[in-house]
Design a protein around this motif. Sequence first.
Motif, PDB file in Angstrom:
ATOM      1  N   LEU A  89      -3.207  -0.100   8.933  1.00  0.00           N
ATOM      2  CA  LEU A  89      -3.380  -1.408   8.301  1.00  0.00           C
ATOM      3  C   LEU A  89      -4.774  -1.563   7.705  1.00  0.00           C
ATOM      4  O   LEU A  89      -4.949  -2.144   6.625  1.00  0.00           O
ATOM      5  CB  LEU A  89      -3.114  -2.519   9.314  1.00  0.00           C
ATOM      6  CG  LEU A  89      -1.669  -3.022   9.387  1.00  0.00           C
ATOM      7  CD1 LEU A  89      -1.474  -3.934  10.587  1.00  0.00           C
ATOM      8  CD2 LEU A  89      -1.269  -3.740   8.103  1.00  0.00           C
ATOM      9  N   LYS A  90      -5.782  -1.053   8.391  1.00  0.00           N
ATOM     10  CA  LYS A  90      -7.142  -1.144   7.864  1.00  0.00           C
ATOM     11  C   LYS A  90      -7.276  -0.344   6.573  1.00  0.00           C
ATOM     12  O   LYS A  90      -7.944  -0.775   5.628  1.00  0.00           O
ATOM     13  CB  LYS A  90      -8.139  -0.646   8.911  1.00  0.00           C
ATOM     14  CG  LYS A  90      -8.303  -1.564  10.110  1.00  0.00           C
ATOM     15  CD  LYS A  90      -9.200  -0.934  11.174  1.00  0.00           C
ATOM     16  CE  LYS A  90      -9.278  -1.815  12.414  1.00  0.00           C
ATOM     17  NZ  LYS A  90     -10.087  -1.168  13.493  1.00  0.00           N
ATOM     18  N   THR A  91      -6.652   0.819   6.524  1.00  0.00           N
ATOM     19  CA  THR A  91      -6.691   1.630   5.307  1.00  0.00           C
ATOM     20  C   THR A  91      -5.986   0.913   4.162  1.00  0.00           C
ATOM     21  O   THR A  91      -6.464   0.913   3.014  1.00  0.00           O
ATOM     22  CB  THR A  91      -6.048   2.999   5.556  1.00  0.00           C
ATOM     23  OG1 THR A  91      -6.712   3.634   6.637  1.00  0.00           O
ATOM     24  CG2 THR A  91      -6.139   3.876   4.324  1.00  0.00           C
ATOM     25  N   ILE A  92      -4.848   0.298   4.446  1.00  0.00           N
ATOM     26  CA  ILE A  92      -4.117  -0.440   3.410  1.00  0.00           C
ATOM     27  C   ILE A  92      -4.940  -1.632   2.934  1.00  0.00           C
ATOM     28  O   ILE A  92      -4.971  -1.953   1.732  1.00  0.00           O
ATOM     29  CB  ILE A  92      -2.749  -0.878   3.952  1.00  0.00           C
ATOM     30  CG1 ILE A  92      -1.863   0.356   4.209  1.00  0.00           C
ATOM     31  CG2 ILE A  92      -2.061  -1.824   2.970  1.00  0.00           C
ATOM     32  CD1 ILE A  92      -0.566   0.034   4.915  1.00  0.00           C
ATOM     33  N   ALA A  93      -5.644  -2.301   3.856  1.00  0.00           N
ATOM     34  CA  ALA A  93      -6.487  -3.435   3.469  1.00  0.00           C
ATOM     35  C   ALA A  93      -7.614  -2.984   2.542  1.00  0.00           C
ATOM     36  O   ALA A  93      -7.934  -3.663   1.547  1.00  0.00           O
ATOM     37  CB  ALA A  93      -7.047  -4.112   4.709  1.00  0.00           C
ATOM     38  N   ALA A  94      -8.220  -1.824   2.844  1.00  0.00           N
ATOM     39  CA  ALA A  94      -9.276  -1.305   1.970  1.00  0.00           C
ATOM     40  C   ALA A  94      -8.722  -0.957   0.597  1.00  0.00           C
ATOM     41  O   ALA A  94      -9.368  -1.187  -0.435  1.00  0.00           O
ATOM     42  CB  ALA A  94      -9.916  -0.082   2.612  1.00  0.00           C
ATOM     43  N   TYR A  95      -7.523  -0.409   0.580  1.00  0.00           N
ATOM     44  CA  TYR A  95      -6.833  -0.107  -0.697  1.00  0.00           C
ATOM     45  C   TYR A  95      -6.638  -1.385  -1.519  1.00  0.00           C
ATOM     46  O   TYR A  95      -6.906  -1.413  -2.723  1.00  0.00           O
ATOM     47  CB  TYR A  95      -5.505   0.560  -0.357  1.00  0.00           C
ATOM     48  CG  TYR A  95      -4.414   0.520  -1.404  1.00  0.00           C
ATOM     49  CD1 TYR A  95      -4.413   1.414  -2.468  1.00  0.00           C
ATOM     50  CD2 TYR A  95      -3.356  -0.386  -1.302  1.00  0.00           C
ATOM     51  CE1 TYR A  95      -3.386   1.406  -3.405  1.00  0.00           C
ATOM     52  CE2 TYR A  95      -2.331  -0.399  -2.232  1.00  0.00           C
ATOM     53  CZ  TYR A  95      -2.350   0.491  -3.283  1.00  0.00           C
ATOM     54  OH  TYR A  95      -1.336   0.475  -4.208  1.00  0.00           O
ATOM     55  N   ALA A  96      -6.204  -2.456  -0.867  1.00  0.00           N
ATOM     56  CA  ALA A  96      -5.990  -3.727  -1.565  1.00  0.00           C
ATOM     57  C   ALA A  96      -7.300  -4.314  -2.070  1.00  0.00           C
ATOM     58  O   ALA A  96      -7.370  -4.871  -3.175  1.00  0.00           O
ATOM     59  CB  ALA A  96      -5.271  -4.707  -0.651  1.00  0.00           C
ATOM     60  N   GLU A  97      -8.366  -4.186  -1.283  1.00  0.00           N
ATOM     61  CA  GLU A  97      -9.667  -4.715  -1.696  1.00  0.00           C
ATOM     62  C   GLU A  97     -10.182  -4.031  -2.957  1.00  0.00           C
ATOM     63  O   GLU A  97     -10.945  -4.610  -3.728  1.00  0.00           O
ATOM     64  CB  GLU A  97     -10.675  -4.533  -0.565  1.00  0.00           C
ATOM     65  CG  GLU A  97     -10.442  -5.464   0.623  1.00  0.00           C
ATOM     66  CD  GLU A  97     -11.349  -5.121   1.799  1.00  0.00           C
ATOM     67  OE1 GLU A  97     -12.216  -4.227   1.630  1.00  0.00           O
ATOM     68  OE2 GLU A  97     -11.174  -5.733   2.861  1.00  0.00           O
TER      69      GLU A  97
END
Length: 912
Positions: free
Chosen positions: A567-575
Amino acid sequence: MRLRQSQQGRGLRSIGLIVLSCGILCVHAVAQRPVDVASVQRSFVAPPDDARPMMRWWWFGPGVVKPELEREILAMKAGGIGGFEIQPVYPMALDDQTKNFRNLPYLSDEFLDAVKFASETANKNGMRVDMTLASGWPYGGPHVPIDQASEQLKAITVEVAPGADFVVAPAIGNGESLVAAFIADGAGKQFDSDKMTRLTEEVSNGRMALAPKPEARVVEFFVATGTGQQVKRAAVDADGFVLDHFSRTAVDNHLHTVADRLMTAFGDKPPYAVFSDSLEVYNADWTPDLLAEFQRRRGYDLAPYLPQLYSGTSTISGALRHDWGVTLTELVDERYLTPVNDWAIAHHTRFRSQTYGHPAVSLSSNNLVALPEGEGPQWKSFSFTRWATSASHIYGRPVTSAETWTWLHSPAFRATPLDMKAEADCFFLEGVNQLIGHGWPYTPPGVAEPGWSFYAAAVFNDHNPWWSVMPDVTKYLQRVSYLLRQGKPANDVAVLLPNDDAYANFKPGTVSLSDEMKKLISPGLMQGILSAGYNVDYIDAEAIKQVGVPYPVLILPHVERLSPETLKTIAAYAEHGGKVIAVGSTPDLAPGFVHAEQVTAEVKSLSKALFAGSHAQVVSQEDGLGAALQQAVQPDIKLSSGSDVVGFLHRKLEGADLYFVANTSNHAVNATATFRANRKFASSWNPFTGVTNSLQSGPVKMELAPYESRVIVFSDTALAAPEAVSIDKGRMIADLSHGWEVRFPGSEKTQHSLDAPASWTDDPGTRFFSGEAVYTKSVTLSAADLAGAKRLVLDFGEGTPVSVDPKIKSGTRALLDGPIREAAVVSVNGKRIGSVWHPPYVLDLGGELHAGENHIEIRISNTAINELAGRAPADYRLLWARYGQRFIPQDMDNLQPLPSGILGGVHLLEMK
């Protein structure tokens, strides 16, 4: 980190895949040389040999002899086939000295000598050779002892009467072990798995002592036992247990006993690749050291939780099964895939693997093999093929193969060239660029036509009556395969495979991630993406950990369990501009058992924060996915109609965009296509002829016949191309429907006149004729007929759509009966002009007609079904009595002759 804006500025696409600490859109460490579109166009005309389709070559018995091996290899080459995979399988005939026929025992000196001869012959003819590292599938055989055979965990429930002070333990046989025993109040199947108490008493004299109680109780014994699975379709002396794919000892034994010996046949010229068929190790979910490995990897002892693992229904049971499934994947990766791949490298070859099925390999398991391979043409739903191509795209494998035409238009010999194309196009739409045909059955000399066939597959050898058009079929397949290797994939959408949810859904004996995905990745989800004008790959959490998310859009389909790290990796991708769309719900559960409560709280918090941002959204159902995608990134292709049946694949070259477009239906589609590619020049590349025609800029008029395909290229520079020619039909020069002379070489009825189009099965004399009929006719044309004609064609008319036969449960097919059954080769004035086997059933005569008399010859070939329908089915009683029933012919009862010949009008037309 090298990033660029998409052409529309509405999303981001990485130009590769390097692992960075942020885990977001990243670039690949293996740089590919830029591909110049002009050189691709030149090679498109005469594509390289390594793009030719291959064949799985079944050696039955194996009862092979060198002269026939050589003859069949040369026939493959003549038919445009680039090589073969040797697959020794079950015997088809008993040894017979009177016929000089003998089955060569698997791995015998005689067998290895035949392999050596086939390899040397192929090398002399510039053909590829692959070798299956077993006979039949999955890996196994007589060298596998019971303690190295595939295992499963079995629960045996024993009722204990009130007051009893012992329970009779189940008998433990060879290769079995008692793992643990538990007791609970209850009777029969009425007991609570969550409230069982582990028994610590040892079994003595077949009994286990108990403290007596007045209530009835149940004892559940957990026994590790062999699955008993035998190798499927094994050759002579190759039958035996399937090996334990979780055991390094079992895998090493197989490599030493079978693989090392096979390699002796190849000398200093190893095969191009060694092969493993689909993993079908059914019920396998255990290995002797599983408990120890589980505790080492997961950090807790699984043994006390076996009742919940086996039959529990709580959230805790799902968490336990998740951890168990992850452990099984790690073991099969480390102890099967990795050592086989390492062995292949050490022997200077490559490991080609169908990495799906049972046991629980993942999409990212494909990163452990050199050549991923898929199976299944289901381009609009979850498929093992897209599973393999996605892994290749993510991990930088330029070529993905597919086992093609498995079960095609059952029974054997029923499949047609159009069937081949229709299914192959579905593989191309999923990203496949190497076809492995299923397949080519070896037939010994002296066997009656049409020769042998595999029990459940089509036949693509030169015993097939329509073999005369095989070079044209394979050239089409070769051109498209070549094109789809150029540049790099340009898919916009990644669907996150919910592996954590799939693991939690595992049940004892059913531990397959790829099978669970059929339930979790719905056809509605896939159709929502494809119909909206996008193409799609799958991705899993392991791939995200390794390479980030190299796509503009990431879809989370009804994902419940997901690790905080992912989830943290996906959040960084979205940012950083990536778009995230969740379907149905957002993640809210810890995947595993340890610290589940704290991890669940973290998952919920991270998920809430992610979907509160501007780059992430939730749609309630699959039917809202298309609109959400179109808000995130401009569609790659927008069709005015037919989006549910027309598929595409997009590859990006240096200075060009290449699109393969295919109508997968049995009806014509007339649409306008708007492509996102914004380049100065456009052209249409004919995959049948290699000819390039220029297109006007702007939306492209797509008039697609049933099962027709096109290649559209947008480029920054103009490509050498003839002026575009209209496909609209013009005036009719002559009606050639009547007055044909027909010969039937090889039939008692050698010749007759055909007054009107009709099937030759209508005539009792040729009702059961399979082969080639020769139609001849002379036509006299005047100079006025030819005046001003830019293009003259033979038009055979349109096909007739048909429905699926409910009696045929296996196999795909083209649901269209053509006006020619099944293929034609046309000559004019003694010159071969071309073949007719697919819509549109029109052949350009290329200026070969002249004023005066012209001789036209059309050689029509049907299938072998007619001949097979006129004879009694084969009798395998004695064969099965000797070797056991290793196969059952598929759909071979109640065969009827099929319509054959020219069935519609034939017209000579001028095209506008």
